[in-house]
Design an enzyme around this catalytic site. Sequence first.
Site, mmCIF file in Angstrom:
data_model
loop_
_atom_site.group_PDB
_atom_site.id
_atom_site.type_symbol
_atom_site.label_atom_id
_atom_site.label_comp_id
_atom_site.label_asym_id
_atom_site.label_seq_id
_atom_site.Cartn_x
_atom_site.Cartn_y
_atom_site.Cartn_z
ATOM 1 N N LYS A 144 11.634 9.426 4.787
ATOM 2 C CA LYS A 144 11.567 10.993 5.009
ATOM 3 C C LYS A 144 12.530 11.341 6.103
ATOM 4 O O LYS A 144 11.969 11.637 7.290
ATOM 5 C CB LYS A 144 10.328 11.406 5.417
ATOM 6 C CG LYS A 144 9.244 11.110 4.113
ATOM 7 C CD LYS A 144 7.722 11.454 4.702
ATOM 8 C CE LYS A 144 6.769 10.955 3.736
ATOM 9 N NZ LYS A 144 5.344 11.366 4.297
ATOM 10 N N ASP A 163 -1.166 4.642 -0.714
ATOM 11 C CA ASP A 163 -2.306 5.060 -1.284
ATOM 12 C C ASP A 163 -2.745 6.484 -0.526
ATOM 13 O O ASP A 163 -1.958 6.665 0.305
ATOM 14 C CB ASP A 163 -3.330 4.181 -0.790
ATOM 15 C CG ASP A 163 -3.455 4.217 0.922
ATOM 16 O OD1 ASP A 163 -2.599 4.220 1.377
ATOM 17 O OD2 ASP A 163 -4.636 4.509 1.241
ATOM 18 N N GLU A 195 9.501 -2.976 4.063
ATOM 19 C CA GLU A 195 8.529 -1.641 4.461
ATOM 20 C C GLU A 195 8.392 -0.664 3.431
ATOM 21 O O GLU A 195 9.474 -0.608 2.378
ATOM 22 C CB GLU A 195 9.152 -0.943 5.689
ATOM 23 C CG GLU A 195 8.506 0.100 6.225
ATOM 24 C CD GLU A 195 7.109 -0.034 6.622
ATOM 25 O OE1 GLU A 195 6.341 -0.518 5.817
ATOM 26 O OE2 GLU A 195 6.457 0.254 7.782
ATOM 27 N N ASP A 196 7.376 -0.063 3.319
ATOM 28 C CA ASP A 196 7.304 0.895 2.181
ATOM 29 C C ASP A 196 7.940 2.140 2.445
ATOM 30 O O ASP A 196 8.693 2.708 1.494
ATOM 31 C CB ASP A 196 5.700 0.918 1.671
ATOM 32 C CG ASP A 196 4.900 1.523 3.138
ATOM 33 O OD1 ASP A 196 5.301 1.490 4.110
ATOM 34 O OD2 ASP A 196 3.728 1.689 2.973
ATOM 35 N N VAL A 238 3.382 11.176 -0.143
ATOM 36 C CA VAL A 238 3.489 10.449 -1.570
ATOM 37 C C VAL A 238 2.615 9.353 -1.944
ATOM 38 O O VAL A 238 2.055 8.555 -0.719
ATOM 39 C CB VAL A 238 4.984 10.206 -1.600
ATOM 40 C CG1 VAL A 238 5.878 11.416 -1.829
ATOM 41 C CG2 VAL A 238 5.189 9.041 -0.636
ATOM 42 N N LYS A 264 -0.640 -2.457 3.451
ATOM 43 C CA LYS A 264 -0.520 -2.978 2.081
ATOM 44 C C LYS A 264 0.542 -2.208 1.252
ATOM 45 O O LYS A 264 0.593 -2.555 0.232
ATOM 46 C CB LYS A 264 -2.100 -2.480 1.650
ATOM 47 C CG LYS A 264 -3.199 -3.030 2.181
ATOM 48 C CD LYS A 264 -4.560 -2.570 1.638
ATOM 49 C CE LYS A 264 -5.749 -2.885 2.492
ATOM 50 N NZ LYS A 264 -6.848 -2.257 2.099
ATOM 51 N N GLY A 265 0.943 -0.993 1.904
ATOM 52 C CA GLY A 265 1.921 -0.365 1.381
ATOM 53 C C GLY A 265 3.138 -0.942 0.639
ATOM 54 O O GLY A 265 3.442 -0.402 -0.412
HETATM 55 N N1 LIG Z 1 0.563 6.906 1.286
HETATM 56 C C1 LIG Z 1 1.616 7.282 2.278
HETATM 57 N N2 LIG Z 1 1.667 6.539 3.522
HETATM 58 C C2 LIG Z 1 2.390 6.920 4.114
HETATM 59 C C3 LIG Z 1 3.386 8.416 4.023
HETATM 60 N N3 LIG Z 1 4.159 8.461 5.070
HETATM 61 C C4 LIG Z 1 3.807 7.547 5.887
HETATM 62 N N4 LIG Z 1 2.586 6.456 5.463
HETATM 63 C C5 LIG Z 1 2.193 5.338 6.187
HETATM 64 O O1 LIG Z 1 2.651 5.434 7.578
HETATM 65 C C6 LIG Z 1 3.516 4.148 7.634
HETATM 66 C C7 LIG Z 1 4.776 4.752 8.578
HETATM 67 O O2 LIG Z 1 4.417 5.741 9.389
HETATM 68 P P1 LIG Z 1 5.266 6.114 10.400
HETATM 69 O O3 LIG Z 1 5.007 7.740 10.633
HETATM 70 O O4 LIG Z 1 5.231 5.126 11.764
HETATM 71 O O5 LIG Z 1 6.597 5.963 9.916
HETATM 72 C C8 LIG Z 1 3.932 3.792 6.349
HETATM 73 O O6 LIG Z 1 4.388 2.315 6.405
HETATM 74 C C9 LIG Z 1 2.682 4.068 5.551
HETATM 75 O O7 LIG Z 1 1.870 2.969 5.447
HETATM 76 C C10 LIG Z 1 3.129 8.804 2.702
HETATM 77 O O8 LIG Z 1 4.067 10.061 2.501
HETATM 78 N N5 LIG Z 1 2.140 8.360 2.013
HETATM 79 MG MG MG Z 2 4.219 0.799 5.885
#
Ligand SMILES: Nc1nc2c(ncn2[C@@H]2O[C@H](COP(=O)(O)O)[C@@H](O)[C@H]2O)c(=O)[nH]1
Ligand code: MG
Length: 195
Positions: A145, A173, A113-114, A167, A57-58
């Site tokens: 990051k 979220d 992507e978020d 964050v 959902k991000g």
């Molecule tokens: N609310 C947050 N969601 C986060 C954060 N860092 C990652 N994420 C969630 O994980 C996926 C990607 O993770 P990955 O380790 O496989 O790259 C990302 O799309 C988010 O949904 C954060 O700081 N805050």
């Molecule tokens: Mg994501």
Amino acid sequence: MHDKKDFAVPANRYGDDVEAILIGEKELQSRVQELADMVSEKYADSEQDLLLVCVLKGAAFFLTDFARKLSIPSELEFMAVSSYGASTSSSGVVRILKDLDRDIAGRNVLIVEDIIDSGLTLSWLIRNLEGRNPASLNVVTLLRKPEVVKADIDLLDVGFDIPNEFVIGYGLDYAERYRDLPYVGTLHPDVYTTN
Ligand SMILES: Nc1nc2c(ncn2[C@@H]2O[C@H](COP(=O)(O)O)[C@@H](O)[C@H]2O)c(=O)[nH]1
Ligand SMILES: [Mg+2]
């Protein structure tokens, strides 16, 4: 880092839960416009609509702002994947919670992507979508990051590189809250201990 007092934060929506604002609303909107301009230029000569794949959902808030700022036609698709379970770090083992509604073979696809943390989720998703034979596949992410990225991912562009902090806001979220904040920020440590 911004002072919370400098922003028209929706009054006390989450009380004092937000500790710091890392990227303010104006800064976000202006960078999203730059990303949309770059993508519009890249696909300007394409004969087909650009297919935006939003990772739920991000990325929902980023996607809607981004799509509205494009100067080329786009179509939307949504996908939901899970790699975190109850943990706060990616396992790299990804499950599809909601798949695309249509075939992407022969389409120009842009994953929206978020955030890239380890990058394991996205690199799995790229492999999965490549297997569906799109004409092209690119990725744009709002946040990354750099200190913790493990996967080597070819990105069209990144909105902002941020420190290795958890964050929230602008779609992101914690326990399904804070997505509706118009900025990206961090939470007060008490939020994690009391929830
Ligand atoms: N609310 C947050 N969601 C986060 C954060 N860092 C990652 N994420 C969630 O994980 C996926 C990607 O993770 P990955 O380790 O496989 O790259 C990302 O799309 C988010 O949904 C954060 O700081 N805050
Ligand atoms: Mg994501």
